[in-house]
Scaffold this motif. Structure first.
Motif, mmCIF file in Angstrom:
data_model
loop_
_atom_site.group_PDB
_atom_site.id
_atom_site.type_symbol
_atom_site.label_atom_id
_atom_site.label_comp_id
_atom_site.label_asym_id
_atom_site.label_seq_id
_atom_site.Cartn_x
_atom_site.Cartn_y
_atom_site.Cartn_z
ATOM 1 N N HIS A 188 -5.734 -1.268 -0.498
ATOM 2 C CA HIS A 188 -6.271 -0.873 0.810
ATOM 3 C C HIS A 188 -7.053 -2.023 1.445
ATOM 4 O O HIS A 188 -6.945 -2.275 2.657
ATOM 5 C CB HIS A 188 -7.192 0.342 0.656
ATOM 6 C CG HIS A 188 -6.481 1.641 0.414
ATOM 7 N ND1 HIS A 188 -5.835 2.323 1.413
ATOM 8 C CD2 HIS A 188 -6.312 2.369 -0.724
ATOM 9 C CE1 HIS A 188 -5.296 3.433 0.911
ATOM 10 N NE2 HIS A 188 -5.577 3.494 -0.389
ATOM 11 N N LEU B 213 0.814 -1.207 0.000
ATOM 12 C CA LEU B 213 0.000 0.000 0.000
ATOM 13 C C LEU B 213 0.854 1.267 0.000
ATOM 14 O O LEU B 213 0.498 2.268 -0.626
ATOM 15 C CB LEU B 213 -0.926 -0.023 1.221
ATOM 16 C CG LEU B 213 -1.874 1.158 1.394
ATOM 17 C CD1 LEU B 213 -2.763 1.332 0.162
ATOM 18 C CD2 LEU B 213 -2.724 0.972 2.637
ATOM 19 N N GLY C 290 -9.250 4.097 4.179
ATOM 20 C CA GLY C 290 -8.556 4.322 2.906
ATOM 21 C C GLY C 290 -9.439 3.969 1.720
ATOM 22 O O GLY C 290 -9.452 4.669 0.695
ATOM 23 N N ASP D 175 -7.875 -1.688 5.319
ATOM 24 C CA ASP D 175 -7.905 -0.242 5.512
ATOM 25 C C ASP D 175 -9.233 0.327 4.993
ATOM 26 O O ASP D 175 -9.317 0.834 3.876
ATOM 27 C CB ASP D 175 -6.717 0.389 4.777
ATOM 28 C CG ASP D 175 -6.633 1.892 4.984
ATOM 29 O OD1 ASP D 175 -7.349 2.427 5.851
ATOM 30 O OD2 ASP D 175 -5.858 2.543 4.237
ATOM 31 N N SER E 47 0.504 4.077 -2.871
ATOM 32 C CA SER E 47 0.056 5.436 -2.546
ATOM 33 C C SER E 47 1.070 6.468 -3.034
ATOM 34 O O SER E 47 0.697 7.530 -3.546
ATOM 35 C CB SER E 47 -0.137 5.576 -1.031
ATOM 36 O OG SER E 47 -1.141 4.690 -0.580
#
Length: 475
Positions: A390, A361, A398, A395, A365
């Motif tokens: 995510h 991740l 996210g 997450d 990102s």
């Protein structure tokens, strides 16, 4: 007598010199007559001049009336002949009895790609006992070929042969051969190319290129090479398209070595390779798993004055990303930017796909931020891969943030987006997050399915919120 005859012919001619000489002779005679008359009967000078002019005018009119009208023998321009000849073929028959309105309807439908109307009009002509012209057949055949309906195009071409109306032209046959190529019907493409001479047509570059393309689409390198050699033997010079099709065949069959040979050969024979040709060689080496050799040809491409394209770099990036060599893929993405070649969303998605599989991740990102900084517009696939990264980490915030970003940037979330997002809720115990996901789904016009409701209920159960779970159950 011969002298008198030649003199008369000269004075009666319509040349400028003949007209001037005739006028001077007649003016002299008229002046002499007026002078003799003036001795016996004085006449005013104005009357004498008027009389002379009248005599000259009458004489000239008399000569002009005796000349036969000449029929213009000026040949028609090439454009006029081309206008009279049907663009559909050769040997156009003039005995067609198709009304102009019907012909116009058929041509209009064919031009607009309305093959159903065009064919129905042709069948009406035949059913009424009419004799369709070559233009009718040609328009219909070309329309079906353009639409990719090889069977119908061949049917009406065979009907044309049986009608004895005439023969189709090269454009019509080339369109049919190209249609065969696009449907990977190599045998049929070869058949019509071989039949062209019997129809009084000479295959041209487009004819051979269409057949070579058909071979390339099936990855038949030997067949593609054979037709290029036949093309040369027939006295038709191959062009860049001819060679690029052979290179494409080599790439499809993972024959990178042969692709290299043809690239060098086309240069020696005067056909300068373009970006498409180099990209085919790069693709061939990547398919064989040799990204170093692919990189060599990308560098050669640039050193020989051919600007690499997005595909040149993306082919290498994709191969490295799929092989798990993410560092190498990132390096080539950077080199691409340094070379002034603007990456597109597809190029980034190759790396996002790799990050999505590994669940990295952080790097995903970071790359997305880089993508935004370079003003590359992400697409739905890009966000879906990010959402998956995510989700693999559980997450939920996210996931919801990425869905909001999609909506704010005007990018449509699809069923994959939400199905991927729901995976993040497997360990979630926040009922409010479930409500937020539902809001995003409704905003995107996506109706929750059974799996979504089950995930929402499970979230409430983990939160020990029985009333909320029951409310979801009642929905």
């Amino acid at each position: 007598m011969a002298v008198l005859s030649n003199g008369y012919s000269f004075l009666s001619s319509s040349t400028t010199l003949g007209v001037v000489s005739r006028t001077m002779v007649m003016a002299a005679i008229a002046s002499t007559i007026c002078a003799v008359v003036d001795v016996r009967l004085p006449v005013p000078a104005a009357v004498e001049e008027l009389s002379i002019v009248a005599v000259l005018l009458l004489v000239e009119l008399g000569f002009n009336s005796r000349r036969p009208e000449k029929t213009s023998s000026k040949p028609k321009s090439k454009g006029a002949h081309l206008h009279e000849r049907s663009s559909a073929g050769k040997g156009v028959s003039d005995d067609s009895d198709v009304p102009n309105a019907t012909l116009g309807r058929l041509q209009a439908a064919a031009k607009n790609g309305d093959t159903a109307t065009a064919e129905a009009t042709m069948q009406q002509i035949l059913a009424s006992g009419g004799r369709p012209s070559l233009l009718c057949y040609g328009s219909l055949i070309s329309a079906f070929a353009k639409a990719g309906d090889v069977d119908k195009a061949e049917y009406w071409l065979q009907a044309l042969e049986s009608s004895n109306v005439g023969s189709p032209n090269g454009i019509c046959l080339n369109m049919l051969i190209s249609a065969c190529a696009k449907s990977s019907a190599v045998d049929r493409a070869e058949h019509w190319l071989s039949k062209m001479p019997t129809l009084g047509l000479t295959p041209d570059v487009m004819s051979f290129n269409a057949v070579i393309d058909a071979c390339a689409r099936t990855g038949d390198v030997a067949r593609a090479e054979g037709w290029l050699l036949k093309m040369q033997a027939a006295g038709t010079e191959p062009n860049v398209v001819s060679y690029s099709s052979v290179l494409h065949a080599c790439a499809r069959s993972c024959a990178a070595g042969r692709a290299e040979e043809w690239l060098e050969k086309m240069s020696k024979e005067g056909a300068e390779p373009n970006a498409i040709c180099y990209n085919a060689v790069i693709n061939a080496w990547c398919k064989e798993g040799n990204t170093r050799r692919a990189a060599y040809w990308l560098e050669q491409m640039s050193s020989r004055g051919v600007q690499p394209t997005v595909n040149s770099y993306s082919t290498i990036i994709d191969k490295l990303a799929k092989a798990g060599e993410i560092d190498g893929a990132e390096t080539w993405l950077t080199r691409m930017a340094e070379a002034g070649v603007e990456a597109d969303a597809v190029s980034y998605n190759m790396l996002f796909g790799a990050y999505s599989k590994t669940g990295d991740l952080t790097r995903a990102s970071t790359l997305f931020e880089q993508m935004q900084a370079r003003k590359v517009t992400p697409n739905t696939v890009c966000f879906n891969l990010l959402i998956n990264a995510h989700s693999r980490q559980g997450d939920v915030p996210g996931v919801l943030r990425r869905l909001r970003q999609m909506r704010q940037q005007g990018i449509q979330a699809d069923r994959v987006s939400f199905n991927t997002a729901i995976k993040a809720f497997s360990r979630c115990s926040d009922p409010r997050a479930a409500e937020q996901l539902l809001s995003e789904m409704l905003a995107a016009g996506s109706k929750p399915d059974v799996a979504a409701y089950n995930a929402f209920i499970a979230t409430c159960v983990r939160a020990k919120d029985a009333s909320k779970a029951e409310s979801w159950l009642r929905r």
